[in-house]
Write a protein that holds these residues in place. Structure first.
Motif, short mmCIF file in Angstrom:
data_model
loop_
_atom_site.label_atom_id
_atom_site.label_comp_id
_atom_site.label_asym_id
_atom_site.label_seq_id
_atom_site.Cartn_x
_atom_site.Cartn_y
_atom_site.Cartn_z
N GLY B 23 0.88 -1.10 0.07
CA GLY B 23 -0.07 0.15 -0.02
C GLY B 23 0.98 1.19 -0.10
N ASP B 24 0.40 2.45 0.78
CA ASP B 24 1.10 3.42 0.69
C ASP B 24 2.66 3.63 1.65
OD1 ASP B 24 -0.78 4.61 -0.33
OD2 ASP B 24 -1.54 5.92 1.45
N GLY B 25 2.87 2.27 2.04
CA GLY B 25 4.03 2.21 2.77
C GLY B 25 5.21 1.74 1.63
N ALA B 26 4.79 1.45 0.32
CA ALA B 26 5.72 1.01 -0.58
C ALA B 26 6.38 2.19 -1.22
CB ALA B 26 4.97 0.35 -1.83
N THR C 7 3.86 14.18 -16.68
CA THR C 7 3.01 13.29 -16.72
C THR C 7 3.21 11.93 -16.17
OG1 THR C 7 3.29 12.90 -18.92
CG2 THR C 7 1.42 14.37 -18.57
N GLU C 8 2.56 10.96 -16.42
CA GLU C 8 2.82 9.63 -15.76
C GLU C 8 4.07 8.95 -16.43
OE1 GLU C 8 0.55 5.17 -15.42
OE2 GLU C 8 -0.46 6.82 -16.32
N LEU C 9 4.70 8.46 -15.52
CA LEU C 9 6.10 8.06 -15.67
C LEU C 9 5.98 7.05 -16.86
CD1 LEU C 9 8.35 7.32 -12.75
CD2 LEU C 9 8.74 8.81 -14.47
N VAL C 36 5.70 7.38 -4.53
CA VAL C 36 5.58 8.33 -3.29
C VAL C 36 5.06 7.85 -1.86
CG1 VAL C 36 4.52 10.77 -2.62
CG2 VAL C 36 5.16 10.17 -4.97
N ARG C 37 5.87 7.92 -1.05
CA ARG C 37 5.34 7.31 0.22
C ARG C 37 4.86 8.60 1.03
NH1 ARG C 37 9.41 4.81 4.15
NH2 ARG C 37 11.18 6.03 2.95
N GLU C 89 1.74 7.25 -6.26
CA GLU C 89 2.13 7.45 -7.50
C GLU C 89 3.88 7.29 -7.88
OE1 GLU C 89 -0.61 9.80 -10.34
OE2 GLU C 89 0.00 11.29 -8.94
N ALA C 90 4.19 6.91 -9.05
CA ALA C 90 5.55 6.66 -9.38
C ALA C 90 6.03 7.96 -9.77
CB ALA C 90 5.44 5.41 -10.58
#
Lengths: 87, 148, 148, 87
Positions: B23-26, C7-9, C36-37, C89-90
């Motif tokens: 989840g958000d921890g990654a 924009t998206e990677l 993004v954590r 998001e990446a």
């Protein structure tokens, strides 16, 4: 009267091609508890075409790698695993 | 998530499966993709044929995922393709997600090594002049193309 | 190939760019994706805002790619996203292709470490109760949301 | 008569917010060859708001990290780089 247990061994890949079969049968004395080590001795005696492969093979019992001491019983799914090349 | 497929490898799906578990921890996802190389220069390779002892291959992949979880407490996902593959096609994908990149690199590298050494999958190279098993321990003479 | 995008990677594109350079010799592609954590537990993060000293960021990414090439003789490709990103998001992708997986893992890990320590990109976290720069050396009081 | 050279320094991120500007100017004596070290001494004297940041900053000259000995000349693109947080 001596009893015997029969084990079917699954073969794969290069070993299957060498044996010309996808399964072979070996017989073990029924009187003593069977192990992988005993099974491999039986293969050496009863399947000359495979004997020279033995140093290169691992044995799987019920879909997990076994050691020489692993006990086996009729009905177990047993396979001879030649060197793998996945990936 | 572990998968064995006969069609194109679901690379993005495997990557997402690993990161979704955190989840958000990654913060990091490391993905390894193995592609078919031409191992036999000098032969004109037509294709490679991957085969498996499939129930055990799945069980062994599941055990590797479990060991990554126990050793690093990280989610790991993987998929392997079987059947005919052309040189350049992807045969395996392994992904590990983590809050920290060092552990993700380590665990993914370890998992790929384990797959290659333990999972009962084999491949033969089929060329116009014969075929041979990769890692054939007795290095027998190649069969004929008709046997392939 | 290096890219900075808003924009998206283009993750698959970066992976393909690395492996394409090796052609049939590529047996392994290792891809790192950073997401993004939520770094500030206890604050309700609305989004992150990435900014860069863009010409230098591109030059520095290009130098890292060049160093991977000199040190391992392997192709490396990378892309970084700027602007507003949501948690999950990446933000970055780095890929290295190789005939052998050990070098691909090593070189990719090294390249990611270098990007994070050298490429002039910054991020601020914007929450409902203020914003702050990640890695702010003087740890100033958060600004107000209106400043964001 | 003493000459002076003016250098514009680009600011980013937390440093830009702290200075309230995205560029600052500093002046160096024109008589001697200028270096990054001299530039940083000038920043310390002429920009008190930034002085306390100096231990945390790197300097880039023409989009590459510089050392204290790196020579600079008017027209170079010079930037003060606070700790980065990409990735």
């Amino acid at each position: 009267m001596e009893t015997e247990n029969t084990f079917a061994l699954l073969l794969f890949a290069s070993l299957r091609d060498a044996a010309g079969a996808d399964v072979i049968s070996v017989h073990l004395p029924g009187a003593e508890p069977a192990t992988v080590a005993g099974l491999l001795r039986a293969v050496e005696e009863q399947c000359p075409a495979i004997a020279k492969w033995l140093p290169h093979l691992r044995v799987a019992v019920n879909c997990a790698y076994a050691t020489p001491e692993t006990p086996i019983k009729p009905g177990d799914e047993i396979a001879l695993i030649p060197p793998v090349a996945g990936g | 998530m572990i998968q064995i497929v006969e069609t194109e490898l679901p690379i993005s799906e495997v990557t997402r499966a690993a990161s979704a578990e955190l989840g958000d921890g990654a913060g990091a996802v490391v993905t390894f993709v193995g592609t078919v190389r031409n191992l036999s220069l000098g032969h004109r390779i037509q294709y490679l044929e991957y085969s498996a002892y499939e129930p055990m291959a799945k069980a062994e992949m599941q055990r590797i995922v479990g060991e990554v979880h126990r050793r690093w407490a990280l989610p790991c996902a993987m998929a392997h393709r079987l059947g005919r593959l052309q040189v350049g096609e992807a045969s395996i994908v392994v992904a590990v997600a983590s809050a920290h990149r060092k552990e993700a690199f380590e665990a993914c590298h370890w998992a790929v090594d384990e797959v290659k050494s333990r999972v009962p999958i084999w491949k033969k190279e089929v060329a116009v002049d014969g075929f041979w098993w990769v890692e054939d321990p007795l290095g027998g003479a190649p069969g004929t193309a008709d046997d392939a």
